[in-house]
Design a protein around this motif. Structure first.
Motif, mmCIF file in Angstrom:
data_model
loop_
_atom_site.group_PDB
_atom_site.id
_atom_site.type_symbol
_atom_site.label_atom_id
_atom_site.label_comp_id
_atom_site.label_asym_id
_atom_site.label_seq_id
_atom_site.Cartn_x
_atom_site.Cartn_y
_atom_site.Cartn_z
ATOM 1 N N PRO A 1 27.726 -0.288 3.171
ATOM 2 C CA PRO A 1 28.796 0.689 2.998
ATOM 3 C C PRO A 1 29.180 1.269 4.353
ATOM 4 C CG PRO A 1 26.861 1.228 1.643
ATOM 5 C CD PRO A 1 26.468 0.116 2.567
ATOM 6 N N THR A 2 30.484 1.417 4.566
ATOM 7 C CA THR A 2 30.934 1.899 5.860
ATOM 8 C C THR A 2 30.403 3.303 6.119
ATOM 9 O OG1 THR A 2 32.968 2.419 4.695
ATOM 10 C CG2 THR A 2 33.024 0.525 6.153
ATOM 11 N N GLN A 3 30.339 4.092 5.041
ATOM 12 C CA GLN A 3 29.804 5.423 5.211
ATOM 13 C C GLN A 3 28.567 5.570 4.343
ATOM 14 O OE1 GLN A 3 32.887 8.292 4.606
ATOM 15 N NE2 GLN A 3 31.790 9.849 5.740
ATOM 16 N N LYS A 4 27.513 6.058 4.929
ATOM 17 C CA LYS A 4 26.259 6.174 4.214
ATOM 18 C C LYS A 4 26.365 7.226 3.119
ATOM 19 C CE LYS A 4 22.103 7.495 5.923
ATOM 20 N NZ LYS A 4 20.937 7.488 6.831
ATOM 21 N N VAL A 5 25.939 6.857 1.911
ATOM 22 C CA VAL A 5 25.910 7.808 0.808
ATOM 23 C C VAL A 5 24.542 8.476 0.795
ATOM 24 C CG1 VAL A 5 26.120 8.074 -1.695
ATOM 25 C CG2 VAL A 5 27.478 6.334 -0.517
ATOM 26 N N THR A 6 24.524 9.784 0.566
ATOM 27 C CA THR A 6 23.239 10.492 0.485
ATOM 28 C C THR A 6 23.190 11.312 -0.809
ATOM 29 O OG1 THR A 6 23.971 12.539 1.544
ATOM 30 C CG2 THR A 6 23.240 10.745 3.010
ATOM 31 N N PHE A 7 22.047 11.915 -1.065
ATOM 32 C CA PHE A 7 21.912 12.737 -2.282
ATOM 33 C C PHE A 7 22.902 13.903 -2.281
ATOM 34 C CE2 PHE A 7 17.305 11.163 -2.621
ATOM 35 C CZ PHE A 7 17.663 10.189 -3.555
ATOM 36 N N ALA A 8 23.324 14.327 -1.096
ATOM 37 C CA ALA A 8 24.282 15.437 -1.020
ATOM 38 C C ALA A 8 25.632 15.050 -1.624
ATOM 39 C CB ALA A 8 24.458 15.874 0.428
ATOM 40 N N ASP A 9 25.902 13.747 -1.686
ATOM 41 C CA ASP A 9 27.165 13.292 -2.277
ATOM 42 C C ASP A 9 27.120 13.291 -3.803
ATOM 43 O OD1 ASP A 9 28.535 12.640 0.186
ATOM 44 O OD2 ASP A 9 27.068 11.020 0.397
ATOM 45 N N VAL A 10 25.930 13.443 -4.353
ATOM 46 C CA VAL A 10 25.767 13.452 -5.813
ATOM 47 C C VAL A 10 25.618 14.901 -6.257
ATOM 48 C CG1 VAL A 10 24.460 12.537 -7.759
ATOM 49 C CG2 VAL A 10 24.498 11.272 -5.586
ATOM 50 N N ALA A 11 26.626 15.422 -6.940
ATOM 51 C CA ALA A 11 26.571 16.813 -7.397
ATOM 52 C C ALA A 11 25.863 16.886 -8.739
ATOM 53 C CB ALA A 11 27.985 17.379 -7.518
ATOM 54 N N GLY A 12 25.134 17.970 -8.954
ATOM 55 C CA GLY A 12 24.390 18.104 -10.206
ATOM 56 C C GLY A 12 23.324 17.036 -10.306
ATOM 57 N N GLN A 13 22.995 16.632 -11.519
ATOM 58 C CA GLN A 13 21.989 15.562 -11.750
ATOM 59 C C GLN A 13 20.707 15.854 -10.986
ATOM 60 O OE1 GLN A 13 22.964 13.980 -14.116
ATOM 61 N NE2 GLN A 13 25.096 13.359 -13.979
ATOM 62 N N ASP A 14 20.271 17.108 -10.972
ATOM 63 C CA ASP A 14 19.106 17.484 -10.169
ATOM 64 C C ASP A 14 17.837 16.759 -10.595
ATOM 65 O OD1 ASP A 14 20.692 19.143 -8.715
ATOM 66 O OD2 ASP A 14 20.251 20.922 -9.919
ATOM 67 N N GLN A 15 17.637 16.703 -11.897
ATOM 68 C CA GLN A 15 16.437 16.035 -12.410
ATOM 69 C C GLN A 15 16.432 14.562 -12.001
ATOM 70 O OE1 GLN A 15 13.818 17.213 -14.002
ATOM 71 N NE2 GLN A 15 12.888 15.305 -14.748
ATOM 72 N N ALA A 16 17.555 13.891 -12.186
ATOM 73 C CA ALA A 16 17.647 12.468 -11.837
ATOM 74 C C ALA A 16 17.419 12.270 -10.340
ATOM 75 C CB ALA A 16 19.007 11.915 -12.253
ATOM 76 N N LYS A 17 18.005 13.149 -9.544
ATOM 77 C CA LYS A 17 17.830 13.033 -8.094
ATOM 78 C C LYS A 17 16.360 13.199 -7.720
ATOM 79 C CE LYS A 17 21.444 15.700 -6.616
ATOM 80 N NZ LYS A 17 22.215 16.440 -5.598
ATOM 81 N N ARG A 18 15.706 14.170 -8.358
ATOM 82 C CA ARG A 18 14.295 14.422 -8.067
ATOM 83 C C ARG A 18 13.459 13.183 -8.388
ATOM 84 N NH1 ARG A 18 13.346 18.647 -11.503
ATOM 85 N NH2 ARG A 18 15.022 19.793 -10.500
ATOM 86 N N GLU A 19 13.737 12.590 -9.552
ATOM 87 C CA GLU A 19 12.940 11.440 -9.965
ATOM 88 C C GLU A 19 13.144 10.251 -9.033
ATOM 89 O OE1 GLU A 19 13.082 12.759 -14.623
ATOM 90 O OE2 GLU A 19 13.523 10.663 -14.149
ATOM 91 N N VAL A 20 14.396 10.011 -8.685
ATOM 92 C CA VAL A 20 14.699 8.870 -7.827
ATOM 93 C C VAL A 20 14.201 9.101 -6.394
ATOM 94 C CG1 VAL A 20 16.644 7.692 -6.719
ATOM 95 C CG2 VAL A 20 16.612 7.959 -9.188
ATOM 96 N N SER A 21 14.184 10.366 -5.972
ATOM 97 C CA SER A 21 13.820 10.639 -4.578
ATOM 98 C C SER A 21 12.351 10.332 -4.303
ATOM 99 C CB SER A 21 14.158 12.078 -4.200
ATOM 100 O OG SER A 21 13.319 12.952 -4.904
ATOM 101 N N GLU A 22 11.551 10.241 -5.354
ATOM 102 C CA GLU A 22 10.150 9.852 -5.150
ATOM 103 C C GLU A 22 10.043 8.469 -4.521
ATOM 104 O OE1 GLU A 22 8.039 10.169 -8.830
ATOM 105 O OE2 GLU A 22 8.679 12.241 -9.121
#
Ligand code: ATP
Length: 269
Positions: free
Chosen positions: A10-31
């Motif tokens: 991807p030309t621009q790197k996507v990070t967790f900051a680009d994903v709004a909400g979905q806190d639980q999902a982000k936490r699980e995936v970030s492991e």
């Protein structure tokens, strides 16, 4: 050869900051970020990290976005395909395609494989009317074989997305396969506001408090719907030859999304 030889970059790197909400999902995936960043730390002590993660949630809730964000955060290559591609594009060569993609990802490890719309290829086997599903079953069997072929410590994480977990072949969900499930939900009001904020950041809004009104009045909208709403509002403003997007533009755009006419407008030249 070809398509899977190189991961998409991807030309621009996507990070967790680009994903709004979905806190639980982000936490699980970030492991998984730690593991992908430094697999040897885990391998050294014999720790086995799950290989298969199923992202479950309604269309447009950010499953693809979250998978890309994991790749961005871990800074690893991202190999992606979609179940529907196997039905529509890779006819006759599905199993070979799967093999090549896993091969390429293993070579590039640590890496992420993303399979969108897993249900279109991963439905329960042997349920097709009058058969004729041999091709699809071969592809599915190849996916299963690849998942089983991982040594416990290989640094490839396979994410798959579906909005129909109920139709998946149970074989896909067995231990060692897609045995971890992460759920994404439709956004609540606060999450809708955060999503609107992300996608409106570069749009010239007449009054940014209009976004509060929009967040309150878009129950049931997905992240993708909200993004469409903003784009449609910008198109409205352009048609008026205006330089600012007004609350009327936003209101009209919302109605269009509700009527389901935005998608067709968007693809019209
Ligand atoms: P589908 O099931 O239709 O493939 P999906 O769940 O994979 O959908 P995405 O393709 O990731 O959804 O979402 C489409 C677009 O909507 C994203 O590229 C992003 O711009 C926007 N979007 C969706 N959810 C969010 C979110 N939580 N935060 C920010 N943007 C979002």
């Amino acid at each position: 050869s070809g398509r899977f030889a190189k991961p998409s970059t991807p030309t621009q790197k996507v990070t967790f900051a680009d994903v709004a909400g979905q806190d639980q999902a982000k936490r699980e995936v970030s492991e998984l970020v730690e593991f992908l960043r430094d697999p040897e730390r885990f391998q050294k002590v014999g720790a086995e990290v799950p290989h298969g993660v199923l992202l479950v949630g309604p269309p447009g809730t950010g499953k693809t976005l979250l998978a890309k964000a994991l790749a961005g955060e871990a800074d690893v290559p991202f190999f992606s395909t979609s179940g529907s591609e196997f039905i529509e594009v890779f006819v006759g060569v599905g199993a070979a395609r799967v093999r090549k993609m896993f091969e390429a990802a293993r070579r590039a490890a640590p890496a992420i494989i993303f399979i969108d719309e897993l249900d279109s290829i991963g439905r329960t086997r042997g349920t097709g009317l009058g058969g004729g599903h041999d091709e699809r079953e071969q592809t599915l069997n190849q996916i299963l074989a690849e998942l089983d072929g991982f040594g416990g410590r290989e640094a490839v994480v396979v994410l798959a997305a579906t909005n129909r977990p109920d139709v998946l072949d149970p074989a896909l969900l067995r231990p060692g396969r897609f045995d971890r499930h992460v759920t994404l939900n439709l956004p609540d009001k606060n999450a809708r506001r955060a999503i609107l904020n992300i996608h409106a950041s570069r749009l010239p809004l007449e009054d940014s408090s209009d976004l509060d009104t929009m967040a309150a009045g878009t129950t049931g909208f997905s992240g993708a719907d909200l993004k469409n709403l903003l784009n449609e509002a910008a198109i409205n403003a352009a048609r008026r030859n205006a330089s600012l997007i007004t609350s009327d533009d936003l209101g009209e755009a919302r109605d269009k999304v509700i009527m389901g006419t935005v998608r067709s407008l968007a693809i019209r030249p």
